[in-house]
Design a protein around this motif. Structure first.
Motif, short mmCIF file in Angstrom:
data_model
loop_
_atom_site.label_atom_id
_atom_site.label_comp_id
_atom_site.label_asym_id
_atom_site.label_seq_id
_atom_site.Cartn_x
_atom_site.Cartn_y
_atom_site.Cartn_z
N VAL A 148 0.84 -1.20 0.00
CA VAL A 148 0.00 0.00 0.00
C VAL A 148 0.88 1.25 0.00
N SER A 149 0.43 2.27 -0.77
CA SER A 149 1.16 3.53 -0.86
C SER A 149 0.22 4.70 -0.67
N ALA A 150 0.80 5.88 -0.44
CA ALA A 150 0.01 7.11 -0.25
C ALA A 150 0.81 8.29 -0.76
N SER A 151 0.11 9.34 -1.21
CA SER A 151 0.81 10.52 -1.71
C SER A 151 0.06 11.79 -1.37
N LEU A 152 0.84 12.79 -0.96
CA LEU A 152 0.30 14.12 -0.67
C LEU A 152 0.88 15.12 -1.66
N MET A 153 0.21 15.30 -2.79
CA MET A 153 0.47 16.38 -3.76
C MET A 153 1.70 16.18 -4.64
#
Length: 427
Positions: A148-153
Motif C-alpha cells: 500500500v502507498s500514499a501521496s500528498l500532492m
C-alpha cells in the motif's frame, strides 16, 4: 516568526495551481487495497520533496532539524537535477528513475505533435491524465507488488500513470498548511497494518514560491526554509512516537534557484514569430523551437546561430551535450523540438510586455551550480554520518525500491550501485 509563516502561507496562492477555484480537498481512497503479509514485514519509506530547496539552503539558513537528522544519516554534497531543471520534469524523474526525455514530461508546458494536444501543469485534466506520463512511479510499483502507498500532492500522483494510483491520495491543491500535511501522514501510519502505507510521498512548495517571488538570498526564503524544517522535525518526532519499526526518511528537492536578470532580458529572435513556419515554447531559461518544415531546420539553425548574442547558445537538438539526455536520440515522445536557445545565467528570454519572477530555475546544473538540488536521508536502513558526492536524481528510484524490497519491472535510467553505499549491510 508567526508573521513570516502567515505571509508564506499566503504566498503560495500565487502559484499556477492555486489559481483554480472550488478545489476539492477530499482524500481519495481506492477501495480494496491492502498489504500482503510479506509487504507488512517490509520497511517504510517517507519521501519528502521541498520544491526549489537549493542544495545549500539547509546550511545557508541553518535548518537545524534537517542538519541534525542528516548528521545521523546521509547527506549529499548536492543532487543533480535532470535537464531542464524544472519542477514537473524533475519530480517525475525522481519518482520514475527516468530522464525527462524518456518519461515524456519534458517541461511544465509543452505540445505533443502526435497527439495534437497541449500539456500544461496548471490544467487539472492534463495533470490527472496518466497517458501523458511514461514510466512506473514508485507508488505504482509498490501497489502492483501488494504494498500500500500514499501521496500528498506529488506531481502525477492523482493520475493513473503506470496503470495504478496510490491507495490514498489528494487531487493537487495548496490549501493544506505544512502542519496539516504532517498530521495526514501520521494518520496514514496509524492505520491497521494491512491498510498502512509503506511508501509515502509528500510535497512542500514554500521554498520554491519564496525563491521565485523574492529570490533565493532573502529573508522570505529563509523563513520558508525554516517553515519546512519545522514541519520535517515535527513529522519525524510524531512518527517516532508511533513506535513503528524501520521507518526511513528521504528528503529531496527538484532543483535549486538563482536570481535572474529580469531588468535586461534577451529578445527572442524576430524570425521565430512567424507562426506559419515555427512554434516556440519559452520557459525563459530555455527556449525550444519547433520548425514546421523539417527541410528548413538546418538553414534556420544557421541563421539563428549567426545572429545570436554572447548571452545565449543555439543548439540543434541532436547536438546537445550527451550528458543532458535531452537530444533527438533521447526524445522518445518527440516533444522537445529541433532547435534549442539556451541563455547563459542569469539571462532569460522574455516576450515584450510579459513579466518574469525574481528567481528562476531551468538552467543546466552542470554549468549553473545554483540549480543543484538537495538529498538527505536517515533511518534504520541508512548508514550514519556519511557524506556522499554529487549524483543524478534518477538514482533515487532504485534506492527506494531496494529498501522496500520491490522488483523494478521495466528499464530505468537510475542505477542502484550509485547509492547502494548509503545502505547498511550493502557493499
Amino acid at each position: 516568526m508567526k508573521r513570516g509563516i502567515h505571509f508564506l502561507l499566503l504566498l503560495i496562492s500565487f502559484t499556477a495551481f492555486a489559481q483554480q477555484v472550488n478545489i476539492d480537498t477530499t482524500q481519495v481512497v481506492i477501495p480494496g487495497r491492502q498489504n500482503t503479509p510479506e509487504a507488512q514485514s517490509k520497511p517504510y519509506v517517507i519521501m519528502i520533496s521541498a520544491d526549489g530547496f537549493r542544495y545549500d539552503y539547509a546550511r545557508k539558513y541553518n535548518a537545524q532539524n534537517l542538519l541534525k537528522l542528516a548528521d545521523n544519516g546521509i547527506k549529499a554534497e548536492a543532487m543533480i537535477p535532470s535537464y531542464p531543471s524544472i519542477t514537473f520534469p524533475n519530480h517525475w524523474s525522481l519518482i520514475t528513475g527516468l530522464y525527462p526525455s524518456h518519461h515524456g514530461l519534458i517541461d511544465n508546458f509543452f505540445y505533443d505533435y502526435k497527439r495534437k494536444e497541449a500539456y500544461a501543469m496548471s490544467n487539472k485534466k492534463n495533470a490527472e491524465d496518466g497517458s501523458w506520463y511514461g514510466g512506473t512511479p514508485l507508488w505504482g510499483l509498490a501497489e502492483k507488488q501488494g504494498m500500500v502507498s500514499a501521496s500528498l500532492m506529488w506531481v502525477g500522483s492523482a493520475s493513473d500513470a503506470g496503470g495504478i494510483r496510490p491507495a490514498y491520495y489528494y487531487p493537487y491543491h495548496e490549501k493544506f498548511t505544512p502542519s496539516e500535511k504532517v498530521e495526514k501522514v501520521v494518520n496514514w501510519l496509524k492505520l491497521p497494518e494491512d491498510k498502512r502505507p509503506h511508501f509515502i510521498s509528500l510535497y512542500f512548495p514554500e521554498a520554491d514560491g519564496s525563491g521565485h517571488h523574492f529570490g533565493p538570498d532573502t529573508e522570505e526564503t529563509e523563513k520558508a526554509v525554516h517553515l519546512i524544517d519545522h514541519a520535517v522535525g515535527d513529522l519525524v518526532k510524531k512518527v517516532n512516537d508511533l513506535g513503528l519499526k524501520n521507518v526511513n526518511f528521504i528528503f529531496v528537492s527538484d532543483h535549486g534557484m538563482i536570481k535572474v536578470d529580469g531588468g535586461a532580458p534577451l529578445e527572442i529572435p524576430a524570425v521565430l514569430f512567424d507562426k506559419n513556419r515555427f512554434d516556440f515554447y519559452n520557459s525563459q531559461t530555455l527556449l525550444r523551437v519547433y520548425v514546421k518544415n523539417p527541410d528548413e531546420v538546418k538553414a534556420v539553425y544557421k541563421e539563428l546561430k549567426a545572429s545570436k548574442t554572447d548571452d545565449y547558445e543555439v543548439y540543434l537538438d541532436k547536438r546537445l551535450p550527451k550528458y543532458l539526455h535531452f537530444a533527438t536520440r533521447d526524445d522518445r515522445y518527440s516533444r522537445i523540438g529541433q532547435i534549442l536557445l539556451i541563455p547563459k545565467a542569469p539571462k532569460i528570454f522574455l516576450e515584450k510586455g510579459k513579466k518574469t519572477s525574481v528567481g528562476k530555475h531551468g538552467y543546466n546544473p552542470k554549468v549553473v551550480p545554483e540549480m543543484k538540488a538537495t538529498f538527505l536521508a536517515w533511518g534504520p536502513e541508512f548508514k550514519n554520518n556519511l557524506v556522499i558526492g554529487e549524483f543524478a536524481n534518477v538514482n533515487v528510484y532504485p534506492l527506494v525500491a531496494e529498501i522496500l524490497g520491490l522488483k523494478i519491472d521495466q528499464p530505468i535510467d537510475g542505477k542502484l550501485n550509485v547509492l547502494k553505499q548509503t545502505l547498511k549491510n550493502k557493499k
